[in-house]
Design a protein around this motif. Structure first.
Motif, mmCIF file in Angstrom:
data_model
loop_
_atom_site.group_PDB
_atom_site.id
_atom_site.type_symbol
_atom_site.label_atom_id
_atom_site.label_comp_id
_atom_site.label_asym_id
_atom_site.label_seq_id
_atom_site.Cartn_x
_atom_site.Cartn_y
_atom_site.Cartn_z
ATOM 1 N N UNK A 60 45.842 36.261 24.058
ATOM 2 C CA UNK A 60 46.417 37.331 24.879
ATOM 3 C C UNK A 60 46.182 37.077 26.355
ATOM 4 N N UNK A 61 47.150 37.580 27.158
ATOM 5 C CA UNK A 61 46.925 37.621 28.608
ATOM 6 C C UNK A 61 46.065 38.855 28.848
ATOM 7 N N UNK A 62 44.766 38.643 28.913
ATOM 8 C CA UNK A 62 43.865 39.780 29.050
ATOM 9 C C UNK A 62 43.712 40.158 30.513
ATOM 10 N N UNK A 63 42.852 41.138 30.742
ATOM 11 C CA UNK A 63 42.592 41.600 32.104
ATOM 12 C C UNK A 63 42.077 40.457 32.976
ATOM 13 N N UNK A 64 41.111 39.709 32.438
ATOM 14 C CA UNK A 64 40.561 38.597 33.218
ATOM 15 C C UNK A 64 41.598 37.515 33.452
ATOM 16 N N UNK A 65 42.423 37.253 32.445
ATOM 17 C CA UNK A 65 43.465 36.232 32.607
ATOM 18 C C UNK A 65 44.430 36.650 33.705
ATOM 19 N N UNK A 66 44.831 37.939 33.672
ATOM 20 C CA UNK A 66 45.741 38.430 34.706
ATOM 21 C C UNK A 66 45.104 38.309 36.080
ATOM 22 N N UNK A 67 43.841 38.758 36.176
ATOM 23 C CA UNK A 67 43.146 38.691 37.467
ATOM 24 C C UNK A 67 43.056 37.250 37.944
ATOM 25 N N UNK A 68 42.819 36.340 36.993
ATOM 26 C CA UNK A 68 42.729 34.927 37.347
ATOM 27 C C UNK A 68 44.072 34.427 37.874
ATOM 28 N N UNK A 69 45.167 34.831 37.192
ATOM 29 C CA UNK A 69 46.494 34.408 37.674
ATOM 30 C C UNK A 69 46.778 34.986 39.061
ATOM 31 N N UNK A 70 46.378 36.253 39.251
ATOM 32 C CA UNK A 70 46.599 36.871 40.569
ATOM 33 C C UNK A 70 45.846 36.090 41.639
ATOM 34 N N UNK A 71 44.583 35.748 41.326
ATOM 35 C CA UNK A 71 43.795 35.028 42.333
ATOM 36 C C UNK A 71 44.376 33.650 42.592
ATOM 37 N N UNK A 72 44.934 33.025 41.549
ATOM 38 C CA UNK A 72 45.535 31.699 41.739
ATOM 39 C C UNK A 72 46.765 31.805 42.633
ATOM 40 N N UNK A 73 47.586 32.852 42.387
ATOM 41 C CA UNK A 73 48.749 33.050 43.255
ATOM 42 C C UNK A 73 48.308 33.286 44.692
ATOM 43 N N UNK A 74 47.239 34.068 44.836
ATOM 44 C CA UNK A 74 46.701 34.358 46.171
ATOM 45 C C UNK A 74 46.245 33.075 46.859
ATOM 46 N N UNK A 75 45.533 32.245 46.098
ATOM 47 C CA UNK A 75 45.048 30.975 46.662
ATOM 48 C C UNK A 75 46.220 30.100 47.091
ATOM 49 N N UNK A 76 47.221 29.995 46.216
ATOM 50 C CA UNK A 76 48.378 29.162 46.554
ATOM 51 C C UNK A 76 49.064 29.704 47.794
ATOM 52 N N UNK A 77 49.255 31.028 47.808
ATOM 53 C CA UNK A 77 49.931 31.655 48.943
ATOM 54 C C UNK A 77 49.175 31.372 50.241
ATOM 55 N N UNK A 78 47.862 31.630 50.223
ATOM 56 C CA UNK A 78 47.068 31.496 51.450
ATOM 57 C C UNK A 78 47.041 30.048 51.922
ATOM 58 N N UNK A 79 46.787 29.122 50.990
ATOM 59 C CA UNK A 79 46.555 27.757 51.462
ATOM 60 C C UNK A 79 47.847 27.016 51.748
ATOM 61 N N UNK A 80 48.935 27.395 51.068
ATOM 62 C CA UNK A 80 50.204 26.746 51.433
ATOM 63 C C UNK A 80 50.685 27.292 52.769
ATOM 64 N N UNK A 81 50.455 28.603 53.006
ATOM 65 C CA UNK A 81 50.755 29.160 54.326
ATOM 66 C C UNK A 81 49.959 28.439 55.402
ATOM 67 N N UNK A 82 48.680 28.231 55.082
ATOM 68 C CA UNK A 82 47.798 27.556 56.047
ATOM 69 C C UNK A 82 48.310 26.151 56.326
ATOM 70 N N UNK A 83 48.685 25.438 55.248
ATOM 71 C CA UNK A 83 49.168 24.067 55.421
ATOM 72 C C UNK A 83 50.425 24.048 56.269
ATOM 73 N N UNK A 84 51.295 25.066 56.054
ATOM 74 C CA UNK A 84 52.540 25.092 56.832
ATOM 75 C C UNK A 84 52.281 25.418 58.292
ATOM 76 N N UNK A 85 51.255 26.247 58.537
ATOM 77 C CA UNK A 85 51.000 26.657 59.922
ATOM 78 C C UNK A 85 50.616 25.466 60.795
ATOM 79 N N UNK A 86 50.156 24.364 60.152
ATOM 80 C CA UNK A 86 49.776 23.201 60.957
ATOM 81 C C UNK A 86 50.980 22.488 61.522
#
Lengths: 165, 69, 352
Positions: free
Chosen positions: C129-155
C-alpha cells in the motif's frame, strides 16, 4: 517483535525504488549543474583574483616608472634652471662689462672731444684776440697817426732808427 | 523480576555507559578547543563522529530491547 | 528580527495546541473514555493506511475522523487495489478492514514483514500500500526535486552570485563537499560519490524537518521509520562493498595479525561489514523516533493529567525539545552522511 523494528515490505519496496530514482534524477538535473556552476565560478574567481593581482603589480610597476620619470624630470629641470641662471648671470655680467666699456669709451671720446674743442676754442680765442689786438693797434695807430705831431714824432723815431743804422 | 524487566535494566546500564562516554568526549573536546581554538572546526566534527559512534551502542541496546520484546 | 517572528509564531502555534487540547480533554472526560498515551504515541510514530487530519465530535458524542484516503495495494495470491476510504470506519472490503488506521486482514492472517522475506511468505499477505509514510516520502522527494532543480536552473541566470534558494543551500552543498566528502574520500574520488552523499543528506534533513511539522504535509515519521533507514543504510552498504578496492578486501580476509588470530578476526571483520550499516540504520531510526516520542509524551502529559494548566509546563518543554529536534534533524543527517563518507572512504581510498 515490536512493529517499530519489524517493518512491512510495502515501504521498503516503494522507498527502494524512490531513492534510486531520486539519486539518479538529482544527480543528473541538480548536483551536476550545481557543482559545475560552483566549480566554474570558483575558477572564474581564481582567474579574476590572479588577474587583479597581476593588474596590481602592473599598476605598481607603472607607478614606480612614473616616479622614476618624475624624479628624472625634476633633476633635468633643476639642471636646466641652474644652467639658465648661469647663462643669465653670464649675460648680465657680459652686458655689464660691455656697458662699462661702452661708457668708458664714450667717456674717453667725450673727454677727447672736449679737449679738442677746448684747444680749438683756445686757438680761436687766441686768433680772435690777436685780430682784436691788431684791430685795436690799427685803430690806435690810425688815431695817433692822424695827428701831425705824432706822425712827425714817429717819423723822426723812424729816422732815428735809420740813422742809427 | 521477569525477563522483560531485566532487559530494561540492561538497556539502562548501557545508556549510563554511553552517557559517561559521550560526556567524556564532549569534555575532552572542550579541553581541546580551549587549548587550540583555531582547530575548533576539526575538533567539533571529530567529536560529533565519535559521539555518534558511541551513541550507536546505546541505540543498539534500545533497539535490541525492542527486537527481543 | 526574523528569529523573533519565528519564535513568536511557534509560541502562538503551541498556544493553539493548548486550546485544542483543553477541548479534547473535555470531550473525553464527558465520554469517560480513558486516554491511552502509549496508543497515541505509537499511532503517531508508526505507519498507517490513511492520513488522519483531525477528529470532531458532534452533540451526540459521535466521533468523526477526517482523513485523507490512501490507496491500498495487496497481493495475497491475487492482486487487490482499492482506496482506504472503502475500509474506513470499520467497513470490510475484499477481506480487509482498518483497525486504528492500519490495514488488517479480517481472517486473521498476518502482514508479511522484512523477516518473512527470509523465512517464507506462506500464509501471509504482502502489503504494498501507499501508506502515510510512503506518501510523505513521495512528497518530500518531489520537494527535493523541485528545490534542487530550481537551484540548478538559477545558476544559468546568476553566474557570479547565487540568489534565492541557491544562496541558502549552496554553502551546505559546498560544506558537504569540502568538509565531509573530500577529507574522508579524497579529492579525486569525491566526485563519484558526492551525488549520493548530497542526496542522502538532504533527503534525511528534509524528512527530519517535515517530520517535526504537526500535520499534513509533514507529520509522518519517515526517517524515524526503520524501513526507510534500512534502505538508506543498505544503499551505503552496497556502495561500500561494490566499490571496495583490493586493500579493503585484504583488510577483511587477510588482516594484519598473526595467522592464529584469523579464525577470530575474519568473522569479526565480516560481521563488521554488516554492523556498520546496521548502526547507521538504528542510529537514525532511534534518534528521530525518540525525538517524536519525547514531544508526544510532553503533549500527552496534558491529557494524562486532564488539565490545561499542565500546558504551562508542558508547552515550554515541548518548545525546547522541538528546538533541540531542529538541531538533531540537521545533526543526524550530518552524522549519517559523514559516516557514509567515512565507510566509503575506508573502502576506496588509496593506501601507500
Amino acid at each position: 517483535m515490536n512493529p517499530l523494528v519489524n517493518p512491512g515490505i510495502g515501504l521498503i519496496f516503494w522507498f527502494s525504488i524512490a531513492i534510486i530514482i531520486l539519486i539518479v534524477l538529482l544527480k543528473k538535473f541538480a548536483w551536476k549543474p550545481i557543482l559545475k556552476a560552483i566549480h566554474q565560478r570558483n575558477n572564474a574567481i581564481d582567474k579574476a583574483m590572479s588577474a587583479a593581482v597581476d593588474a596590481r603589480a602592473e599598476v605598481d610597476k607603472m607607478k614606480a616608472k612614473n616616479e622614476q620619470i618624475i624624479q628624472q624630470a625634476k633633476l633635468e629641470k633643476e639642471a636646466i634652471l641652474k644652467e639658465a641662471k648661469l647663462t643669465s648671470e653670464k649675460i648680465v655680467a657680459a652686458s655689464k662689462d660691455k656697458a662699462t666699456e661702452e661708457a668708458n669709451r664714450i667717456l674717453a671720446e667725450a673727454q677727447k672731444r672736449i679737449t679738442q674743442e677746448r684747444l680749438a676754442a683756445v686757438q680761436d680765442m687766441k686768433s680772435q684776440v690777436a685780430e682784436h689786438a691788431v684791430d685795436i693797434a690799427e685803430k690806435i695807430l690810425k688815431d695817433s697817426m692822424q695827428k701831425p705831431a705824432v706822425q712827425d714824432q714817429y717819423l723822426s723815431s723812424l729816422m732815428n732808427d735809420i740813422e742809427l743804422n | 523480576m521477569d525477563g522483560v524487566g531485566l532487559i530494561y535494566v540492561g538497556i539502562g546500564l548501557v545508556v549510563i555507559g554511553v552517557g559517561l562516554g559521550i560526556g567524556r568526549i564532549g569534555g575532552q573536546a572542550m579541553d581541546a578547543i580551549a587549548r587550540q581554538p583555531e582547530a575548533s572546526g576539526k575538533i567539533q566534527s571529530a567529536m560529533l563522529i565519535a559521539a555518534g559512534l558511541i551513541e550507536g551502542v546505546g541505540l543498539f541496546a534500545i533497539a535490541l530491547g525492542g527486537f527481543i520484546k | 528580527m526574523h528569529s523573533k517572528y519565528i519564535i513568536s509564531f511557534i509560541i502562538c502555534l503551541l498556544m493553539f495546541t493548548a486550546v485544542f487540547a483543553e477541548k479534547h480533554t473535555d470531550n473525553e472526560a464527558t465520554e469517560g473514555k480513558e486516554f491511552q498515551p502509549v496508543d497515541m504515541i505509537m499511532s503517531h510514530i508508526t505507519d498507517s493506511n490513511e492520513w488522519h487530519l483531525w477528529t470532531t465530535t458532534d452533540e451526540e458524542g459521535h466521533e468523526h475522523h477526517v482523513s485523507i484516503p490512501l490507496p491500498i495495494i495487496i497481493w495475497d495470491g491475487e492482486f487487490k487495489a482499492f482506496l482506504s476510504s472503502k475500509i474506513a470506519h470499520g467497513h470490510t472490503h475484499r477481506g480487509y478492514t482498518m483497525v486504528d488506521g492500519v490495514l488488517t486482514a479480517t481472517d486473521g492472517t498476518d502482514k508479511a514483514t522484512i523477516v518473512d522475506l527470509f523465512s517464507g511468505l506462506e500464509g501471509k499477505y504482502v502489503d504494498l500500500s501507499i501508506t502515510k509514510n510512503t506518501t510523505a516520502m513521495f512528497i518530500s522527494i518531489l520537494l527535493l526535486l523541485l528545490i534542487f532543480i530550481t537551484m540548478a536552473k538559477s545558476y544559468k541566470k546568476n553566474k557570479l552570485k547565487p540568489r534565492g534558494i541557491a544562496a541558502f543551500l549552496e554553502p551546505i552543498v559546498v560544506f558537504i563537499r569540502e568538509e565531509v566528502a573530500i577529507p574522508n574520500i579524497g579529492e579525486n574520488k569525491t566526485d563519484k560519490y558526492l551525488p549520493y552523499l548530497l542526496t542522502v543528506f538532504f533527503f534525511i534533513w528534509f524528512n527530519n524537518l517535515l517530520g517535526l511539522l504537526p500535520t499534513f504535509p509533514g507529520g509522518a515519521n519517515v526517517t524515524g521509520n526503520i524501513a526507510v533507514t534500512l534502505v538508506l543504510a543498505l544503499c551505503t552498504m552496497v556502495i561500500v562493498n561494490l566499490n571496495g578496492n583490493k586493500h579493503y578486501w585484504k583488510e577483511i580476509f587477510t588482516p594484519d595479525v598473526p595467522i592464529l588470530m584469523y579464525p577470530i578476526m575474519i568473522p569479526v571483520e565480516i560481521i563488521g561489514i554488516f554492523t556498520k550499516p546496521f548502526a547507521l540504520m538504528i542510529r537514525l531510526f532511534a534518534n528521530i523516533t525518540a525525538g517524536h516520542i519525547i514531544v508526544l509524551s510532553l503533549i500527552g502529559m496534558i491529557f494524562i493529567f486532564k488539565s490545561a494548566f499542565v500546558s504551562v509546563g508542558a508547552i515550554p518543554m515541548t518548545l525546547f525539545v522541538l528546538l533541540l529536534e531542529l538541531l538533531v534533524a540537521a545533526l543526524q543527517a550530518y552524522i549519517f552522511t559523514v559516516l557514509s563518507a567515512l565507510f566509503i572512504g575506508l573502502a576506496v581510498k588509496e593506501h601507500h
